[in-house]
Design a protein around this motif. Sequence first.
Motif, PDB file in Angstrom:
ATOM      1  N   HIS A  63       9.321  -4.013   4.978  1.00 57.81           N
ATOM      2  CA  HIS A  63       9.701  -5.372   4.593  1.00 57.81           C
ATOM      3  C   HIS A  63       9.277  -5.573   3.142  1.00 57.81           C
ATOM      4  O   HIS A  63       8.390  -4.869   2.646  1.00 57.81           O
ATOM      5  CB  HIS A  63       9.054  -6.394   5.537  1.00 57.81           C
ATOM      6  CG  HIS A  63       7.555  -6.335   5.530  1.00 57.81           C
ATOM      7  ND1 HIS A  63       6.876  -5.398   6.278  1.00 57.81           N
ATOM      8  CD2 HIS A  63       6.612  -7.032   4.854  1.00 57.81           C
ATOM      9  CE1 HIS A  63       5.568  -5.547   6.055  1.00 57.81           C
ATOM     10  NE2 HIS A  63       5.387  -6.526   5.190  1.00 57.81           N
ATOM     11  N   HIS A  65       8.073  -7.590  -0.556  1.00 60.27           N
ATOM     12  CA  HIS A  65       7.222  -8.645  -1.116  1.00 60.27           C
ATOM     13  C   HIS A  65       7.558  -8.836  -2.588  1.00 60.27           C
ATOM     14  O   HIS A  65       7.945  -7.872  -3.271  1.00 60.27           O
ATOM     15  CB  HIS A  65       5.736  -8.294  -0.987  1.00 60.27           C
ATOM     16  CG  HIS A  65       5.203  -8.390   0.413  1.00 60.27           C
ATOM     17  ND1 HIS A  65       5.105  -9.587   1.083  1.00 60.27           N
ATOM     18  CD2 HIS A  65       4.741  -7.443   1.271  1.00 60.27           C
ATOM     19  CE1 HIS A  65       4.597  -9.370   2.292  1.00 60.27           C
ATOM     20  NE2 HIS A  65       4.384  -8.074   2.439  1.00 60.27           N
ATOM     21  N   HIS A 107       6.942  -2.265   2.118  1.00 60.35           N
ATOM     22  CA  HIS A 107       5.930  -1.442   2.783  1.00 60.35           C
ATOM     23  C   HIS A 107       6.011  -1.612   4.292  1.00 60.35           C
ATOM     24  O   HIS A 107       6.638  -2.537   4.796  1.00 60.35           O
ATOM     25  CB  HIS A 107       4.515  -1.749   2.260  1.00 60.35           C
ATOM     26  CG  HIS A 107       3.920  -3.042   2.722  1.00 60.35           C
ATOM     27  ND1 HIS A 107       2.582  -3.212   2.949  1.00 60.35           N
ATOM     28  CD2 HIS A 107       4.478  -4.244   2.986  1.00 60.35           C
ATOM     29  CE1 HIS A 107       2.329  -4.444   3.335  1.00 60.35           C
ATOM     30  NE2 HIS A 107       3.451  -5.114   3.364  1.00 60.35           N
ATOM     31  N   GLU A 109       3.408  -1.231   7.960  1.00 66.83           N
ATOM     32  CA  GLU A 109       2.026  -1.206   8.421  1.00 66.83           C
ATOM     33  C   GLU A 109       2.030  -0.911   9.920  1.00 66.83           C
ATOM     34  O   GLU A 109       2.617  -1.653  10.700  1.00 66.83           O
ATOM     35  CB  GLU A 109       1.358  -2.565   8.180  1.00 66.83           C
ATOM     36  CG  GLU A 109       1.242  -2.920   6.717  1.00 66.83           C
ATOM     37  CD  GLU A 109       1.158  -4.421   6.507  1.00 66.83           C
ATOM     38  OE1 GLU A 109       2.170  -5.122   6.721  1.00 66.83           O
ATOM     39  OE2 GLU A 109       0.075  -4.899   6.154  1.00 66.83           O
ATOM     40  N   GLN A 122      -5.435 -10.143   7.584  1.00 59.22           N
ATOM     41  CA  GLN A 122      -4.550  -9.858   6.462  1.00 59.22           C
ATOM     42  C   GLN A 122      -4.487 -11.108   5.595  1.00 59.22           C
ATOM     43  O   GLN A 122      -4.318 -12.220   6.094  1.00 59.22           O
ATOM     44  CB  GLN A 122      -3.150  -9.483   6.891  1.00 59.22           C
ATOM     45  CG  GLN A 122      -2.262  -9.402   5.668  1.00 59.22           C
ATOM     46  CD  GLN A 122      -1.147  -8.412   5.705  1.00 59.22           C
ATOM     47  OE1 GLN A 122      -0.355  -8.377   4.789  1.00 59.22           O
ATOM     48  NE2 GLN A 122      -1.061  -7.612   6.729  1.00 59.22           N
ATOM     49  N   SER A 318       4.485 -10.130   7.492  1.00 59.82           N
ATOM     50  CA  SER A 318       3.118  -9.636   7.347  1.00 59.82           C
ATOM     51  C   SER A 318       2.941  -9.140   5.935  1.00 59.82           C
ATOM     52  O   SER A 318       3.722  -8.340   5.483  1.00 59.82           O
ATOM     53  CB  SER A 318       2.821  -8.472   8.274  1.00 59.82           C
ATOM     54  OG  SER A 318       1.533  -7.975   7.960  1.00 59.82           O
TER      55      SER A 318
HETATM   56 MN    MN Z   1       3.544  -7.042   4.193  1.00 59.97          MN
END
Ligand code: MN
Length: 318
Positions: A63, A65, A107, A109, A122, A318
């Motif tokens: 996703h 950012h 990125h 996770e 987070q 996230s």
């Molecule tokens: Mn993220």
Amino acid sequence: MSLPAVQILQPRDVPLGGVRAMNVRRTLPHRERPLVGAWCFVDHYGPDTVGRGNEGGMDVAPHPHTGLSTVSWLFEGEIEHRDAAGVIGPVRPGEMNLMTSGHGISHSEVSTSNTTILHGVQLWVTLSLADRDGPRDFQHHTPEARPLDENGSTARVFIGELPNVDRSPVSTFSPLLGAQLDLAPGARIELEVDPVFEHAVLLDSGAVTVEGAALPVAGLGVLDPGRATLELEAGQEGARLILLGGEPFEEEVIMWWNFLGATHEEIVEAREQWQRREARFGHVPGYVGEVEWLPAPPMPRTRLKPRTRYLPEAPPAS
Ligand code: MN
């Protein structure tokens, strides 16, 4: 002069990620408080049991950012971060991963097969409008546990400085503080802090009062600038805390889904570029999951407003 009372922000439950969402407890952004310093996002999760095949664990597909840095900090478990800059960064308890998006990054996770319990936070930091189109960056730091008293209370300063305790070598775009505090049972700590900063204390486990106010688990106690010390008192089981601080962030920034930007148009553009899988966000090598990437939700019909407004229609991934 009497300082205002501690503002208590109650957490809300939010599903995180794509197909198999895990639940997190979110306190920032909050209707009553969009930011603490430049900290703009606080998620607390776990302790969650993770079964075979990462059942119940974290699996957030690639996703994007923009305009922010993300901090991953764990109490238990292990997460593997992969990003479009080619970084493969595992994070374990007591270690910090700090990723800066610059103009754009993507990125993933995923909790690793070593993880049986997943428990951590987070955090996001908004970049100033002058810094938001800079380069991508990734920093990893494992702070020492420094004593806070004679009874075993410690601080791990992962970002910024606690005077007379420790200072992190990690570089940030604005003055910030981030630390894990472990208070011994019954500990009473008068912590020296920067009076220019706003502060927030998150209670992970145990019991604590901040300046006399009891915190709910996963809740935030927020304090305005003007204090030279913070008085913390742990309950009989002790307390594990995350302490955040920073200079009040005065710029107007729009936060929508995983994007931070200056204007509605910038957010729309970032969203469209992600949906078209344009080069701005790169490609995350090596992610294997049920979906290849997380599409953005539809834009709301109304124009996005700056940071003072919380936008529940597009919870961050996230
Ligand atoms: Mn993220």
